[in-house]
Design a protein around this motif. Structure first.
Motif, PDB file in Angstrom:
ATOM      1  N   UNK A   1      -4.243  12.768   3.098  1.00  0.00           N
ATOM      2  CA  UNK A   1      -5.105  13.015   3.788  1.00  0.00           C
ATOM      3  C   UNK A   1      -6.386  12.386   2.346  1.00  0.00           C
ATOM      4  N   UNK A   2      -6.476  12.559   0.937  1.00  0.00           N
ATOM      5  CA  UNK A   2      -7.451  11.957   0.255  1.00  0.00           C
ATOM      6  C   UNK A   2      -8.182  11.136   0.024  1.00  0.00           C
ATOM      7  N   UNK A   3      -7.411  10.315   1.758  1.00  0.00           N
ATOM      8  CA  UNK A   3      -8.895   8.531   1.636  1.00  0.00           C
ATOM      9  C   UNK A   3      -8.061   7.783   0.606  1.00  0.00           C
ATOM     10  N   UNK A   4      -6.738   7.864   0.554  1.00  0.00           N
ATOM     11  CA  UNK A   4      -6.534   6.534  -0.305  1.00  0.00           C
ATOM     12  C   UNK A   4      -6.328   5.553   0.556  1.00  0.00           C
ATOM     13  N   UNK A   5      -6.049   5.750   1.292  1.00  0.00           N
ATOM     14  CA  UNK A   5      -5.110   4.184   2.558  1.00  0.00           C
ATOM     15  C   UNK A   5      -6.996   3.685   2.746  1.00  0.00           C
ATOM     16  N   UNK A   6      -8.175   4.515   3.511  1.00  0.00           N
ATOM     17  CA  UNK A   6      -9.386   3.991   3.345  1.00  0.00           C
ATOM     18  C   UNK A   6      -9.865   3.307   2.790  1.00  0.00           C
ATOM     19  N   UNK A   7      -9.887   4.269   0.681  1.00  0.00           N
ATOM     20  CA  UNK A   7     -10.323   3.328  -0.186  1.00  0.00           C
ATOM     21  C   UNK A   7      -9.886   1.880  -0.665  1.00  0.00           C
ATOM     22  N   UNK A   8      -8.063   2.120  -0.298  1.00  0.00           N
ATOM     23  CA  UNK A   8      -7.910   0.780  -0.062  1.00  0.00           C
ATOM     24  C   UNK A   8      -8.118  -0.617   0.305  1.00  0.00           C
ATOM     25  N   UNK A   9      -8.101   0.261   1.389  1.00  0.00           N
ATOM     26  CA  UNK A   9      -8.554  -0.682   2.470  1.00  0.00           C
ATOM     27  C   UNK A   9     -10.152  -1.916   2.240  1.00  0.00           C
ATOM     28  N   UNK A  10     -10.447  -0.662   1.822  1.00  0.00           N
ATOM     29  CA  UNK A  10     -12.077  -1.074   1.031  1.00  0.00           C
ATOM     30  C   UNK A  10     -12.057  -1.648   0.028  1.00  0.00           C
ATOM     31  N   UNK A  11     -11.554  -1.596  -0.703  1.00  0.00           N
ATOM     32  CA  UNK A  11     -11.760  -1.947  -2.597  1.00  0.00           C
ATOM     33  C   UNK A  11     -10.784  -3.455  -1.486  1.00  0.00           C
ATOM     34  N   UNK A  12      -9.719  -3.564  -0.641  1.00  0.00           N
ATOM     35  CA  UNK A  12      -9.142  -5.284  -1.070  1.00  0.00           C
ATOM     36  C   UNK A  12     -10.275  -5.745  -0.151  1.00  0.00           C
ATOM     37  N   UNK A  13     -11.031  -5.336   0.233  1.00  0.00           N
ATOM     38  CA  UNK A  13     -12.246  -6.043   1.097  1.00  0.00           C
ATOM     39  C   UNK A  13     -13.115  -6.650   0.022  1.00  0.00           C
ATOM     40  N   UNK A  14     -13.539  -5.962  -0.857  1.00  0.00           N
ATOM     41  CA  UNK A  14     -14.287  -5.430  -1.705  1.00  0.00           C
ATOM     42  C   UNK A  14     -14.336  -7.080  -2.423  1.00  0.00           C
ATOM     43  N   UNK A  15     -12.868  -6.912  -3.263  1.00  0.00           N
ATOM     44  CA  UNK A  15     -12.464  -8.202  -3.829  1.00  0.00           C
ATOM     45  C   UNK A  15     -11.999  -9.387  -3.148  1.00  0.00           C
ATOM     46  N   UNK A  16     -12.154  -9.348  -1.747  1.00  0.00           N
ATOM     47  CA  UNK A  16     -11.432 -10.519  -0.555  1.00  0.00           C
ATOM     48  C   UNK A  16     -13.718 -11.161  -0.522  1.00  0.00           C
ATOM     49  N   UNK A  17     -14.515 -10.197  -1.537  1.00  0.00           N
ATOM     50  CA  UNK A  17     -15.764 -10.537  -0.841  1.00  0.00           C
ATOM     51  C   UNK A  17     -16.358 -11.201  -1.749  1.00  0.00           C
ATOM     52  N   UNK A  18     -15.424 -11.281  -3.334  1.00  0.00           N
ATOM     53  CA  UNK A  18     -15.345 -12.155  -4.178  1.00  0.00           C
ATOM     54  C   UNK A  18     -15.029 -13.336  -4.544  1.00  0.00           C
TER      55      UNK A  18
ATOM     56  N   UNK B   1     -11.610 -13.150  -4.043  1.00  0.00           N
ATOM     57  CA  UNK B   1     -10.335 -13.285  -5.107  1.00  0.00           C
ATOM     58  C   UNK B   1      -9.014 -13.240  -3.670  1.00  0.00           C
ATOM     59  N   UNK B   2      -8.134 -13.629  -3.791  1.00  0.00           N
ATOM     60  CA  UNK B   2      -6.910 -13.400  -3.471  1.00  0.00           C
ATOM     61  C   UNK B   2      -6.059 -12.065  -3.586  1.00  0.00           C
ATOM     62  N   UNK B   3      -6.067 -11.253  -2.303  1.00  0.00           N
ATOM     63  CA  UNK B   3      -5.635  -9.828  -2.250  1.00  0.00           C
ATOM     64  C   UNK B   3      -4.538  -9.705  -1.354  1.00  0.00           C
ATOM     65  N   UNK B   4      -3.100  -8.931  -2.050  1.00  0.00           N
ATOM     66  CA  UNK B   4      -2.267  -8.718  -0.880  1.00  0.00           C
ATOM     67  C   UNK B   4      -2.068  -7.150  -1.176  1.00  0.00           C
ATOM     68  N   UNK B   5      -2.449  -6.397   0.198  1.00  0.00           N
ATOM     69  CA  UNK B   5      -3.248  -5.236  -0.251  1.00  0.00           C
ATOM     70  C   UNK B   5      -1.350  -4.511   1.065  1.00  0.00           C
ATOM     71  N   UNK B   6      -1.091  -3.703  -0.318  1.00  0.00           N
ATOM     72  CA  UNK B   6       0.879  -2.846   0.262  1.00  0.00           C
ATOM     73  C   UNK B   6       0.404  -1.647   0.290  1.00  0.00           C
ATOM     74  N   UNK B   7       1.416  -1.193   0.120  1.00  0.00           N
ATOM     75  CA  UNK B   7       1.235   0.429   0.186  1.00  0.00           C
ATOM     76  C   UNK B   7       3.210   1.023   0.524  1.00  0.00           C
ATOM     77  N   UNK B   8       3.095   2.468  -0.381  1.00  0.00           N
ATOM     78  CA  UNK B   8       4.236   2.839  -0.583  1.00  0.00           C
ATOM     79  C   UNK B   8       4.048   4.246  -0.249  1.00  0.00           C
ATOM     80  N   UNK B   9       5.971   4.882   0.431  1.00  0.00           N
ATOM     81  CA  UNK B   9       6.591   3.814   0.102  1.00  0.00           C
ATOM     82  C   UNK B   9       7.064   2.476   1.257  1.00  0.00           C
ATOM     83  N   UNK B  10       7.369   1.880   1.109  1.00  0.00           N
ATOM     84  CA  UNK B  10       7.163   0.733   2.379  1.00  0.00           C
ATOM     85  C   UNK B  10       6.542  -0.251   1.241  1.00  0.00           C
ATOM     86  N   UNK B  11       6.061  -1.241   2.160  1.00  0.00           N
ATOM     87  CA  UNK B  11       6.019  -2.632   1.555  1.00  0.00           C
ATOM     88  C   UNK B  11       6.326  -3.830   1.502  1.00  0.00           C
ATOM     89  N   UNK B  12       7.447  -3.459   1.946  1.00  0.00           N
ATOM     90  CA  UNK B  12       8.507  -4.748   1.857  1.00  0.00           C
ATOM     91  C   UNK B  12       9.117  -4.137   3.473  1.00  0.00           C
TER      92      UNK B  12
END
Ligand code: ADP
Ligand code: TYD
Length: 202
Positions: free
Chosen positions: A14-31, A33-44
């Protein structure tokens, strides 16, 4: 061209990781960059199946040792099927949690199993992120945010507040021990404030 980077987000539930990971990925895409946003446990696909075994059901469903094996199995699949192919293809990988979560959740909270976690990591994973953002915040507030979601994947959140306090200290110690790759972020702010600090420090 610089090497593609592997960047992770860590912190208590609940610290805000998913929110910030998503926003950061969007930020990099805006620049551009080709970005893969993934998560653990999971991601495949395989690791997402293991995720269900880990995050649902009784808090005592798995022994600490079995849990370490399952998280490591999921991570190995995630690495083989998602992370390494993306980096090889020149993409930036942003992951919501990675090995630091096992170090803190399994390594330091239910007995002293850090040695086992580290051995399995070097045997089966053997890779660290280039950069890790550790979002730090008050566990009471984080727990409130997390439980409010009612995701049905609350097996760890069900361990309670004292557990989250222990985790927080585990993440703070980890940031201190790995200053070369870890950046501590104050999560007690608005999502916009946090996102702009992260974008500026990446
Ligand atoms: P985590 O992935 O660390 O569990 P989330 O990003 O899913 O955290 O956030 C947990 C909840 O808190 C979500 O409902 C989210 O919308 C909300 N949230 C995230 N960041 C903030 C913030 N900075 N301030 C207030 N609420 C937030
Ligand atoms: P996550 O979906 O990131 O939960 P949250 O959004 O609540 O932070 O992760 C699910 C749970 O799995 C979380 O409680 C932390 C736990 N976990 C471990 O115990 N060890 C691990 O290695 C990982 C990756 C997650």
């Amino acid at each position: 061209m610089t090497n593609p980077r592997f960047i992770t987000f860590e912190g208590i539930d609940g610290s805000g990781k998913s929110t910030q990971a998503r926003r950061f990925a969007e930020h990099l895409r805006g620049q551009g960059q080709d970005v893969v946003l993934t998560r653990e446990p999971g991601g495949s696909p395989g690791a997402e199946e293991i995720r269900q075994l880990l995050l649902t059901g009784d808090p005592d469903r798995w022994s600490p040792e079995t849990e370490i094996l399952l998280f490591t199995a999921a991570r190995r699949d995630h690495l083989e099927k998602t992370i390494e192919p993306a980096l090889t293809a020149g993409k930036t990988v942003v992951s919501d949690r990675f090995a630091d979560s096992t170090r803190v959740y399994q390594g330091a909270t239910r007995g002293d199993l850090r040695g086992m976690v580290d051995s399995l990591h070097s045997l089966m994973i053997g890779r660290e992120p280039d950069l890790t953002f550790i979002i730090d915040m008050d566990p009471a507030l984080a727990l409130e945010r997390g439980l409010a979601r009612k995701s049905g994947e609350d097996r760890f959140e069900d361990f309670g507040l004292a557990f989250q306090e222990t985790l927080r200290h585990g993440f703070l110690a980890l940031a201190k021990a790995n200053p070369d790759r870890c950046i501590l972020i104050d999560g007690n702010r608005t999502p916009d404030q946090i996102a702009s600090e992260i974008a500026g420090r990446a």
